[in-house]
Scaffold this active site. Structure first.
Site, mmCIF file in Angstrom:
data_model
loop_
_atom_site.group_PDB
_atom_site.id
_atom_site.type_symbol
_atom_site.label_atom_id
_atom_site.label_comp_id
_atom_site.label_asym_id
_atom_site.label_seq_id
_atom_site.Cartn_x
_atom_site.Cartn_y
_atom_site.Cartn_z
ATOM 1 N N LYS A 145 0.860 -1.188 0.000
ATOM 2 C CA LYS A 145 0.000 0.000 0.000
ATOM 3 C C LYS A 145 0.892 1.233 0.000
ATOM 4 O O LYS A 145 1.758 1.405 0.872
ATOM 5 C CB LYS A 145 -0.861 -0.016 1.261
ATOM 6 C CG LYS A 145 -2.292 0.364 1.016
ATOM 7 C CD LYS A 145 -3.092 0.082 2.271
ATOM 8 C CE LYS A 145 -4.461 0.682 2.175
ATOM 9 N NZ LYS A 145 -5.172 0.547 3.444
HETATM 10 C C1 E4P Z 1 -8.527 1.317 3.400
HETATM 11 O O1 E4P Z 1 -7.716 0.594 2.906
HETATM 12 C C2 E4P Z 1 -8.380 2.032 4.662
HETATM 13 O O2 E4P Z 1 -7.687 1.180 5.546
HETATM 14 C C3 E4P Z 1 -9.699 2.336 5.309
HETATM 15 O O3 E4P Z 1 -10.786 1.940 4.511
HETATM 16 C C4 E4P Z 1 -9.809 3.716 5.858
HETATM 17 O O4 E4P Z 1 -11.055 3.857 6.468
HETATM 18 P P1 E4P Z 1 -11.398 5.029 7.499
HETATM 19 O O5 E4P Z 1 -11.633 6.281 6.725
HETATM 20 O O6 E4P Z 1 -12.642 4.549 8.181
HETATM 21 O O7 E4P Z 1 -10.220 5.128 8.426
#
Ligand code: E4P
Length: 215
Positions: free
Chosen positions: A83
């Site tokens: 990521k």
């Molecule tokens: C995605 O890969 C992220 O980890 C996640 O969906 C972020 O979500 P949030 O905005 O609820 O922290």
């Protein structure tokens, strides 16, 4: 449509993967921090449970640092997707990782041009954050619609992973738009399966069956 789990909690990963419909897992540094465990240990534990892409995020801000982290993560398990945050340095890293055959997930996407740039760099997945856009009064799902349309127009291979999902309505809309993947926090998973008419129906069938006195 693929369902990923958006958590690093091993109990939840075991619980929901036992349902048989989990295709992958996304983590991020905040989710890992909550677990108070070494990143490598937790990612390897997840890889033992889920047979699918597992996103593991770099924390470096320069492309060289990102590449060093990414190449190390990629040795942990073949299902690791790196990521990478949506920055110019991130794009540089994605381009090189793609050439090296390492899968990537470009995260923190909030606009169509960002999504297109990530796809052009060769991202395997992109993660537009719908909930965080809704939180600031933008329409997160409109962004998904724009990205899916543009990716179809240009036949990009990059898959659209809808992230920052807050409720089942986001899943409905992502499915109708044709997004490839949704990543769901555990509480949304529970809401997805629940329906009062299912519960009432099961209860009634059981009562009727018992009342019929069958042995
Ligand atoms: C995605 O890969 C992220 O980890 C996640 O969906 C972020 O979500 P949030 O905005 O609820 O922290």
């Amino acid at each position: 449509m693929q369902f990923y789990l958006d958590t690093a909690d091993i109990k939840d990963i075991k619980k929901y993967s036992s349902w048989g419909i989990i295709d992958g897992v996304t983590t991020n540094p905040s989710l890992i921090a909550k677990e108070k465990i070494k990143l490598e240990t937790r990612i390897k534990e997840i890889a033992e449970i889920v047979d699918g892409p597992i996103s593991c995020e770099v924390i470096s801000e320069d492309s060289e640092g990102m590449l060093t982290e990414a190449r190390k993560f990629a040795t942990w398990h073949p299902n690791i997707y790196i990521k990478i945050p949506m920055t110019a340095e991130g794009l540089k890293a994605v381009k090189i990782l793609n050439e090296e055959g390492i899968n990537t997930n470009v995260t923190l996407i909030f606009s169509l041009p960002q999504a297109i740039m990530a796809a052009k760099a060769g991202a395997t997945l992109i993660s537009p954050f719908v909930g965080r856009l809704d939180d600031i009064s933008f329409d997160g799902m409109q962004l998904i619609e724009e990205i899916v349309t543009a990716f179809n127009n240009y036949k990009f291979d990059t898959k659209v992973l809808v992230a920052s999902i807050r409720h089942p309505r986001h899943v409905n809309e992502a499915a109708l738009i044709g997004a490839d993947i949704v990543t769901l926090p555990p509480n949304v998973f529970d809401k997805l399966i629940a329906h009062p008419l299912s519960d009432i129906g099961i209860q009634k069938f059981l009562e009727d069956y018992k009342a019929s006195n069958q042995t």
